[in-house]
Design a protein around this motif. Sequence first.
Motif, PDB file in Angstrom:
ATOM      1  N   GLY A  60       8.861 -71.821  69.552  1.00  0.00           N
ATOM      2  CA  GLY A  60       8.777 -73.277  69.518  1.00  0.00           C
ATOM      3  C   GLY A  60       9.972 -73.941  68.873  1.00  0.00           C
ATOM      4  N   GLY A  61      10.438 -73.381  67.777  1.00  0.00           N
ATOM      5  CA  GLY A  61      11.574 -73.980  67.090  1.00  0.00           C
ATOM      6  C   GLY A  61      12.847 -73.965  67.920  1.00  0.00           C
ATOM      7  N   THR A  62      13.082 -72.872  68.618  1.00  0.00           N
ATOM      8  CA  THR A  62      14.275 -72.788  69.460  1.00  0.00           C
ATOM      9  C   THR A  62      14.185 -73.782  70.618  1.00  0.00           C
ATOM     10  OG1 THR A  62      14.473 -70.453  68.884  1.00  0.00           O
ATOM     11  CG2 THR A  62      15.747 -71.218  70.775  1.00  0.00           C
ATOM     12  N   ALA A  63      13.003 -73.908  71.221  1.00  0.00           N
ATOM     13  CA  ALA A  63      12.828 -74.878  72.310  1.00  0.00           C
ATOM     14  C   ALA A  63      13.047 -76.297  71.797  1.00  0.00           C
ATOM     15  CB  ALA A  63      11.437 -74.744  72.914  1.00  0.00           C
ATOM     16  N   LEU A  64      12.496 -76.601  70.652  1.00  0.00           N
ATOM     17  CA  LEU A  64      12.638 -77.936  70.081  1.00  0.00           C
ATOM     18  C   LEU A  64      14.097 -78.267  69.799  1.00  0.00           C
ATOM     19  CD1 LEU A  64      11.131 -80.432  68.901  1.00  0.00           C
ATOM     20  CD2 LEU A  64      11.205 -79.243  66.712  1.00  0.00           C
ATOM     21  N   VAL A  65      14.801 -77.367  69.150  1.00  0.00           N
ATOM     22  CA  VAL A  65      16.212 -77.607  68.824  1.00  0.00           C
ATOM     23  C   VAL A  65      17.053 -77.713  70.099  1.00  0.00           C
ATOM     24  CG1 VAL A  65      18.251 -76.586  67.737  1.00  0.00           C
ATOM     25  CG2 VAL A  65      16.073 -76.615  66.524  1.00  0.00           C
ATOM     26  N   HIS A  66      16.756 -76.873  71.086  1.00  0.00           N
ATOM     27  CA  HIS A  66      17.510 -76.906  72.347  1.00  0.00           C
ATOM     28  C   HIS A  66      17.382 -78.276  73.022  1.00  0.00           C
ATOM     29  CE1 HIS A  66      19.209 -75.551  76.140  1.00  0.00           C
ATOM     30  NE2 HIS A  66      18.139 -76.028  76.756  1.00  0.00           N
ATOM     31  N   VAL A  67      16.163 -78.786  73.159  1.00  0.00           N
ATOM     32  CA  VAL A  67      15.955 -80.077  73.812  1.00  0.00           C
ATOM     33  C   VAL A  67      16.488 -81.209  72.947  1.00  0.00           C
ATOM     34  CG1 VAL A  67      14.175 -81.681  74.624  1.00  0.00           C
ATOM     35  CG2 VAL A  67      14.021 -79.264  75.196  1.00  0.00           C
ATOM     36  N   TRP A  68      16.309 -81.089  71.653  1.00  0.00           N
ATOM     37  CA  TRP A  68      16.796 -82.096  70.713  1.00  0.00           C
ATOM     38  C   TRP A  68      18.301 -82.293  70.889  1.00  0.00           C
ATOM     39  CZ3 TRP A  68      15.659 -81.293  64.784  1.00  0.00           C
ATOM     40  CH2 TRP A  68      16.135 -82.369  64.057  1.00  0.00           C
ATOM     41  N   ARG A  69      19.036 -81.196  70.927  1.00  0.00           N
ATOM     42  CA  ARG A  69      20.500 -81.279  71.046  1.00  0.00           C
ATOM     43  C   ARG A  69      20.933 -81.654  72.453  1.00  0.00           C
ATOM     44  NH1 ARG A  69      23.999 -77.091  68.378  1.00  0.00           N
ATOM     45  NH2 ARG A  69      25.322 -78.906  68.373  1.00  0.00           N
ATOM     46  N   ARG A  70      20.283 -81.064  73.465  1.00  0.00           N
ATOM     47  CA  ARG A  70      20.672 -81.324  74.851  1.00  0.00           C
ATOM     48  C   ARG A  70      20.484 -82.787  75.229  1.00  0.00           C
ATOM     49  NH1 ARG A  70      16.789 -78.935  79.043  1.00  0.00           N
ATOM     50  NH2 ARG A  70      15.720 -80.811  78.403  1.00  0.00           N
ATOM     51  N   ASP A  71      19.358 -83.368  74.826  1.00  0.00           N
ATOM     52  CA  ASP A  71      19.024 -84.732  75.252  1.00  0.00           C
ATOM     53  C   ASP A  71      19.333 -85.794  74.199  1.00  0.00           C
ATOM     54  OD1 ASP A  71      18.139 -83.589  77.592  1.00  0.00           O
ATOM     55  OD2 ASP A  71      16.033 -83.582  76.992  1.00  0.00           O
ATOM     56  N   GLY A  72      19.811 -85.378  73.020  1.00  0.00           N
ATOM     57  CA  GLY A  72      20.193 -86.336  71.991  1.00  0.00           C
ATOM     58  C   GLY A  72      19.033 -87.132  71.409  1.00  0.00           C
ATOM     59  N   HIS A  73      17.879 -86.482  71.191  1.00  0.00           N
ATOM     60  CA  HIS A  73      16.717 -87.183  70.648  1.00  0.00           C
ATOM     61  C   HIS A  73      16.904 -87.502  69.164  1.00  0.00           C
ATOM     62  CE1 HIS A  73      14.215 -86.771  74.175  1.00  0.00           C
ATOM     63  NE2 HIS A  73      14.602 -85.509  74.266  1.00  0.00           N
ATOM     64  N   ALA A  74      16.233 -88.535  68.719  1.00  0.00           N
ATOM     65  CA  ALA A  74      16.270 -88.948  67.314  1.00  0.00           C
ATOM     66  C   ALA A  74      15.019 -88.427  66.605  1.00  0.00           C
ATOM     67  CB  ALA A  74      16.347 -90.467  67.228  1.00  0.00           C
ATOM     68  N   TRP A  75      14.936 -87.124  66.436  1.00  0.00           N
ATOM     69  CA  TRP A  75      13.756 -86.497  65.847  1.00  0.00           C
ATOM     70  C   TRP A  75      13.966 -86.083  64.399  1.00  0.00           C
ATOM     71  CZ3 TRP A  75      12.763 -82.622  70.400  1.00  0.00           C
ATOM     72  CH2 TRP A  75      12.188 -83.319  71.456  1.00  0.00           C
ATOM     73  N   LEU A  76      15.081 -86.412  63.809  1.00  0.00           N
ATOM     74  CA  LEU A  76      15.376 -85.941  62.464  1.00  0.00           C
ATOM     75  C   LEU A  76      14.313 -86.379  61.464  1.00  0.00           C
ATOM     76  CD1 LEU A  76      17.228 -84.422  60.584  1.00  0.00           C
ATOM     77  CD2 LEU A  76      18.539 -86.524  60.285  1.00  0.00           C
ATOM     78  N   PHE A  77      13.878 -87.619  61.537  1.00  0.00           N
ATOM     79  CA  PHE A  77      12.883 -88.113  60.595  1.00  0.00           C
ATOM     80  C   PHE A  77      11.566 -87.356  60.735  1.00  0.00           C
ATOM     81  CE2 PHE A  77       9.288 -90.952  59.776  1.00  0.00           C
ATOM     82  CZ  PHE A  77       9.433 -91.083  58.412  1.00  0.00           C
ATOM     83  N   ALA A  78      11.074 -87.200  61.938  1.00  0.00           N
ATOM     84  CA  ALA A  78       9.796 -86.501  62.155  1.00  0.00           C
ATOM     85  C   ALA A  78       9.873 -85.055  61.689  1.00  0.00           C
ATOM     86  CB  ALA A  78       9.412 -86.565  63.632  1.00  0.00           C
ATOM     87  N   VAL A  79      10.987 -84.400  61.955  1.00  0.00           N
ATOM     88  CA  VAL A  79      11.152 -83.008  61.523  1.00  0.00           C
ATOM     89  C   VAL A  79      11.242 -82.937  60.001  1.00  0.00           C
ATOM     90  CG1 VAL A  79      12.717 -81.029  61.580  1.00  0.00           C
ATOM     91  CG2 VAL A  79      12.170 -82.251  63.693  1.00  0.00           C
ATOM     92  N   ALA A  80      11.981 -83.859  59.379  1.00  0.00           N
ATOM     93  CA  ALA A  80      12.117 -83.852  57.923  1.00  0.00           C
ATOM     94  C   ALA A  80      10.766 -84.060  57.243  1.00  0.00           C
ATOM     95  CB  ALA A  80      13.104 -84.933  57.481  1.00  0.00           C
ATOM     96  N   VAL A  81       9.989 -85.023  57.719  1.00  0.00           N
ATOM     97  CA  VAL A  81       8.673 -85.274  57.120  1.00  0.00           C
ATOM     98  C   VAL A  81       7.759 -84.075  57.329  1.00  0.00           C
ATOM     99  CG1 VAL A  81       6.598 -86.711  57.262  1.00  0.00           C
ATOM    100  CG2 VAL A  81       8.842 -87.779  57.224  1.00  0.00           C
ATOM    101  N   SER A  82       7.810 -83.465  58.501  1.00  0.00           N
ATOM    102  CA  SER A  82       6.980 -82.286  58.765  1.00  0.00           C
ATOM    103  C   SER A  82       7.348 -81.140  57.833  1.00  0.00           C
ATOM    104  CB  SER A  82       7.150 -81.831  60.221  1.00  0.00           C
ATOM    105  OG  SER A  82       6.707 -82.821  61.100  1.00  0.00           O
ATOM    106  N   LEU A  83       8.629 -80.913  57.634  1.00  0.00           N
ATOM    107  CA  LEU A  83       9.059 -79.837  56.737  1.00  0.00           C
ATOM    108  C   LEU A  83       8.690 -80.120  55.282  1.00  0.00           C
ATOM    109  CD1 LEU A  83      12.546 -78.949  58.260  1.00  0.00           C
ATOM    110  CD2 LEU A  83      10.419 -77.636  58.424  1.00  0.00           C
ATOM    111  N   ILE A  84       8.817 -81.362  54.866  1.00  0.00           N
ATOM    112  CA  ILE A  84       8.442 -81.721  53.497  1.00  0.00           C
ATOM    113  C   ILE A  84       6.941 -81.530  53.282  1.00  0.00           C
ATOM    114  CG2 ILE A  84       8.217 -83.669  51.892  1.00  0.00           C
ATOM    115  CD1 ILE A  84      10.907 -84.699  53.068  1.00  0.00           C
ATOM    116  N   ALA A  85       6.141 -82.035  54.203  1.00  0.00           N
ATOM    117  CA  ALA A  85       4.688 -81.918  54.058  1.00  0.00           C
ATOM    118  C   ALA A  85       4.240 -80.463  54.160  1.00  0.00           C
ATOM    119  CB  ALA A  85       3.989 -82.768  55.115  1.00  0.00           C
ATOM    120  N   GLY A  86       4.789 -79.727  55.108  1.00  0.00           N
ATOM    121  CA  GLY A  86       4.444 -78.311  55.240  1.00  0.00           C
ATOM    122  C   GLY A  86       4.872 -77.512  54.033  1.00  0.00           C
ATOM    123  N   GLY A  87       6.039 -77.828  53.495  1.00  0.00           N
ATOM    124  CA  GLY A  87       6.511 -77.148  52.288  1.00  0.00           C
ATOM    125  C   GLY A  87       5.619 -77.434  51.089  1.00  0.00           C
TER     126      GLY A  87
END
Length: 129
Positions: A60-87
């Motif tokens: 899942g992580g590789t797929a997410l990063v691949h699409v994120w970079r390929r299509d230029g999505h603005a997912w940094l905030f959602a990923v950061a909050v998810s990592l903070i909460a999961g941590g």
Amino acid sequence: TVVTAAVNSINVRGRGGVRFSAGLSWAGFVVGLGLMAVLLPVWGVAGVAIAYLAGVATTGGTALVHVWRRDGHAWLFAVAVSLIAGGAVAAAVVTLPALSSWTWSLVAVAVLCVVWVAAWALLRPRERR
């Protein structure tokens, strides 16, 4: 669910996308199986769970990063909050042994929710009303 959308985005790009997605699945399988072989004798069922998590995170992580970079999505905030909460949940489970039992799993979910809202409020102050 974000990972499902990323995999779907990869798959609809033609045969190359389907091959790439299948390769990600195999990579996750190999990572999970390899870790299971190493962790099962030491940690038992917990080792199997950790190996499964690592395999799914690889796929899942590789797929997410691949699409994120390929299509230029603005997912940094959602990923950061998810990592903070999961941590925060992982830290709570590791530091408080009682949370590792099944009966305390709701406390872990509550910690996740509280940290998620707090991180959102701190990282996006303009969106608070």
